[in-house]
Design an enzyme around this catalytic site. Structure first.
Site, PDB file in Angstrom:
ATOM      1  N   LYS A   1       0.852  -1.189   0.000  1.00 61.13           N
ATOM      2  CA  LYS A   1       0.000   0.000   0.000  1.00 61.13           C
ATOM      3  C   LYS A   1       0.886   1.237   0.000  1.00 61.13           C
ATOM      4  O   LYS A   1       1.782   1.382   0.824  1.00 61.13           O
ATOM      5  CB  LYS A   1      -0.913  -0.019   1.226  1.00 61.13           C
ATOM      6  CG  LYS A   1      -2.090   0.946   1.143  1.00 61.13           C
ATOM      7  CD  LYS A   1      -3.100   0.673   2.242  1.00 61.13           C
ATOM      8  CE  LYS A   1      -4.324   1.565   2.093  1.00 61.13           C
ATOM      9  NZ  LYS A   1      -5.358   1.273   3.097  1.00 61.13           N
TER      10      LYS A   1
ATOM     11  N   GLU B   1     -20.089  -5.569   9.910  1.00 63.72           N
ATOM     12  CA  GLU B   1     -21.030  -4.812  10.728  1.00 63.72           C
ATOM     13  C   GLU B   1     -22.114  -5.695  11.338  1.00 63.72           C
ATOM     14  O   GLU B   1     -22.530  -5.475  12.486  1.00 63.72           O
ATOM     15  CB  GLU B   1     -21.677  -3.707   9.884  1.00 63.72           C
ATOM     16  CG  GLU B   1     -20.728  -2.589   9.482  1.00 63.72           C
ATOM     17  CD  GLU B   1     -19.897  -2.907   8.257  1.00 63.72           C
ATOM     18  OE1 GLU B   1     -19.030  -2.088   7.909  1.00 63.72           O
ATOM     19  OE2 GLU B   1     -20.109  -3.985   7.652  1.00 63.72           O
TER      20      GLU B   1
ATOM     21  N   ARG C   1     -25.639  -1.836   6.829  1.00 69.60           N
ATOM     22  CA  ARG C   1     -25.301  -3.226   6.517  1.00 69.60           C
ATOM     23  C   ARG C   1     -25.633  -4.166   7.669  1.00 69.60           C
ATOM     24  O   ARG C   1     -25.652  -5.383   7.492  1.00 69.60           O
ATOM     25  CB  ARG C   1     -23.811  -3.311   6.184  1.00 69.60           C
ATOM     26  CG  ARG C   1     -23.425  -2.499   4.959  1.00 69.60           C
ATOM     27  CD  ARG C   1     -21.974  -2.031   4.997  1.00 69.60           C
ATOM     28  NE  ARG C   1     -21.021  -3.107   5.017  1.00 69.60           N
ATOM     29  CZ  ARG C   1     -20.373  -3.581   3.950  1.00 69.60           C
ATOM     30  NH1 ARG C   1     -20.604  -3.061   2.755  1.00 69.60           N
ATOM     31  NH2 ARG C   1     -19.499  -4.551   4.054  1.00 69.60           N
TER      32      ARG C   1
END
Length: 666
Positions: free
Chosen positions: A279, A365, A393
């Protein structure tokens, strides 16, 4: 770019990286995720033919190089700005954006749906590629899709972009330590370091091609057996995928021929290509930063130093986290849960103080909510801290596992209202509507940082059922404004260090006609027809107070009362009755969609008969029924008609102080 040789493709990748860096340095945005897939983006567009072939970027915050290569380079200066291009993929923005996103774990499902459709419609080509990170693949929906894809043998390529960054930021102290919040991440990391496996497999494949055809089949079975011996079989293969990897995601020499072979394969079996990437690759400041410069403000391209306002008031997120620490210091049963967003929800701050009481469950979630419900069953006080938009969600779990059982789970919804530059996928517009219709919930929203502290303390002390505390992105107002505009009387001009418990379901009147210093000599609003009440929930109270003063400054007869509802459930019906009885106009103001606070107030007014005599005009001011694209928060509230000038205009119209043209005259 189809005609470029490898040398020029590598040059293109290098130029693309710096083009991305230059653009984001001027606008801010998601930087390191885009840098990490730079070479992959070049390889995908070289090998596949969009838009006939579909490339689906999970979350799609890593799509900046893709946008630059697909005709939007000149528009990057408007990235995430009013009237500019989105920071995510959007189908209406470009034919090269196969599928819109913003939330995670959706790409494999979308790719499978496209693959099935292409097959059923007998389309000439069927190449559907889902690019998903090791964070997004922790989401349950990704596994539902992989399970289905393997079972249905849907032709598709899933590219697992494995960079070891599961949460934002990864490394927050928690009950699981400082490692990525995912056992799957540990699993894929073990695959990445299995060098003997990769070398052996490559050797076996090369050797197999030299054998007679009848022996190739035998050797293929030997190869499959050997892979099982070395790795114990991969999870992805057990789900029905053909696993390829690990592969260096920055090595175009390897990446392009592998993708070409997968593209040309006649087999319908789904493939998972496992890439190892870094990253922020190619930009040392990003590679070395603790958060890898995931989301950045404008920054100095030479040093990576972000250009942020110096000083200023603390963020509402940090105010929440520090008050939760205050509560947890006195109450050992308080724990915090986050779904891969410790930095955005303040759980990184809480985790540094209470690592063993901080639980990062990854992008899950649904699991976070029900895990909190289980904790509440055993006597803990869980604070489930999730962005308002991401709580969507976990909605069934809120209803089924929390509300029906009336469990005291504290649901803390950060980023309520509009959020600015991330646009419609991240706005917290709907929580008052989608939470307000669920029985047993206590729902509150603070108007300022003092109220936020008080509500955190109130949630901690309330054990009679589930609570929802929603608050916006942004900073506090500071002691000076709290006193001058909100009317607080602060000891030593300082904001209280700790919150206090407030009565459940009780609002407060902030300002009476004539202002905070109004006395018996005040002549404003002597007649009911000249009295207006503004009933706000959340931080639009700031705008309501400004509007009230501006209206009174311009009109000597009108008197404006401003009240803070604090709670949507239960409503303060005594306060509403008082406002309805004493004023001719009642306006509710909220940072939410149709179906929220204003609708609850109107429902009560009509059922209580408070509008039956025709002497009360009622207007709810809400976010209109539309999507708000990227812009600043102020610009979005301006577009929504919820800033002070719009509140003032509504008052003037209802008190007939201005002439409003009818539609035919416009």
């Amino acid at each position: 770019m189809k005609g470029l040789d490898m040398i020029k493709l590598k040059q293109l990748a290098n130029e693309l990286r710096w083009d991305t860096l230059e653009s984001v340095s001027k606008t801010g945005g998601h930087l390191s995720s885009s840098l990490g897939v730079n070479e992959l983006t070049v390889a995908l567009h070289y090998v596949f033919d969009m838009p006939e072939d579909d490339i689906i970027w999970d979350v799609s915050h890593q799509c900046y190089p893709h946008k630059i290569l697909t005709g939007r380079r000149q528009r990057m200066s408007g990235l995430r700005q009013l009237g500019g291009i989105s920071g995510f993929c959007k189908r209406k923005e470009s034919k090269f954006d196969s599928f819109g996103a913003g939330h995670s774990s959706t790409s494999i499902s979308a790719a499978q749906g496209m693959s099935v459709a292409k097959s059923m419609l007998n389309k000439r080509r069927n190449n559907c590629i889902a690019v998903i990170g090791d964070g997004a693949i922790t989401g349950g929906m990704a596994y539902e899709a992989m399970n289905s894809a393997g079972y249905l043998r849907s032709r598709m390529i899933v590219i697992l972009n494995d960079n070891g960054q599961v949460s934002l930021p990864t490394g927050t102290p928690s009950a699981g330590g400082t490692v990525p919040a995912s056992q799957l991440s540990t699993y894929t990391s073990n695959l990445l370091v299995s060098k003997p496996f990769q070398d052996f497999r490559s050797f076996a494949k090369g050797f197999n091609k030299l054998l007679p055809e009848e022996l190739q089949g035998i050797n293929k079975r030997i190869d499959e057996y050997a892979r099982g011996v070395v790795t114990g079989g991969t999870l992805f293969e057990e789900l029905g995928f053909y696993y390829v990897g690990p592969v260096d995601g920055h090595d175009l020499d390897n990446l392009i021929p592998i993708l070409e072979k997968l593209r040309d394969s006649p087999d319908d079996k789904p493939v998972l290509l496992h890439l190892k990437t870094v990253k922020g690759y190619g930009y040392p400041p990003a590679e070395q930063a603790s958060d890898k410069m995931h989301g950045v403000a404008k920054f100095n391209l030479g040093t990576g130093a972000q250009i942020k306002k110096s000083g200023g008031n603390p963020s509402m997120t940090s105010i929440f986290a520090n008050e939760l620490i205050n509560c947890a210091t006195d109450d050992r049963t308080i724990v915090g849960i986050t779904a891969a967003m410790p930095g955005g929800t303040g759980m990184d701050i809480f985790g540094r103080r209470f690592p063993k009481r901080t639980f990062d469950v990854g992008i899950a979630e649904q699991h976070a909510v029900t895990m909190g419900a289980g904790m509440a069953c055993e006597g803990l006080k869980p604070f489930v801290c999730i962005y308002s938009t991401f709580m969507q969600r976990g909605y069934d779990q809120v209803v089924h596992d929390v509300a029906i059982q009336n469990l005291p789970v504290r649901m803390i919804l950060d980023r309520a209202g509009v959020v600015g530059n991330d646009g419609p996928t991240h706005h917290g517009c709907y929580d008052l509507a989608y939470m307000g219709c669920i029985p047993n919930l206590t729902i509150m929203s603070p108007s300022d940082e003092i109220e936020l502290k008080n509500m955190v303390k109130t949630c901690a002390d309330f054990d009679d059922g589930p609570t929802v505390l929603r608050y916006p992105r942004g900073t506090g107002y500071g002691a000076d404004k709290l006193q001058s505009l909100f009317g607080y009387e602060l000891e030593n001009d300082e904001i209280p260090a700790k919150g206090v418990t407030i009565p459940i379901g009780k609002g407060r009147i902030i300002r009476k006609p004539g202002g905070f210093q109004a006395n018996g000599a005040n002549t404003r609003g002597r007649e009911r027809k000249d009295r207006v009440a503004l009933l706000s929930i959340g931080t639009r109270l700031h705008e309501a107070l400004i509007a009230a003063q501006e209206v009174e400054d311009a009109n000597q007869d009108i008197g404006v009362t401003v009240a803070d509802a604090r709670f949507m459930k239960p409503l303060d019906i005594d306060l509403i009755r008082e406002l309805a009885d004493e004023h001719s106009v009642l306006i509710t103001i909220e940072e939410g969609s149709i179906g929220g606070f204003g609708d609850h107030v109107m429902h009560f007014l009509t059922h209580d008969g408070l509008m039956d005599d025709g002497n009360l005009k009622f207007r709810p001011m809400v976010l209109p029924d539309k999507l708000f694209e990227a812009a600043t928060q102020h610009e979005q509230y301006e577009e929504a008609g919820l800033n002070s000038r719009h509140i003032k205009g509504t008052i003037m119209k209802l008190t007939k102080k201005v002439n409003v043209p009818v539609l035919e005259e416009v």
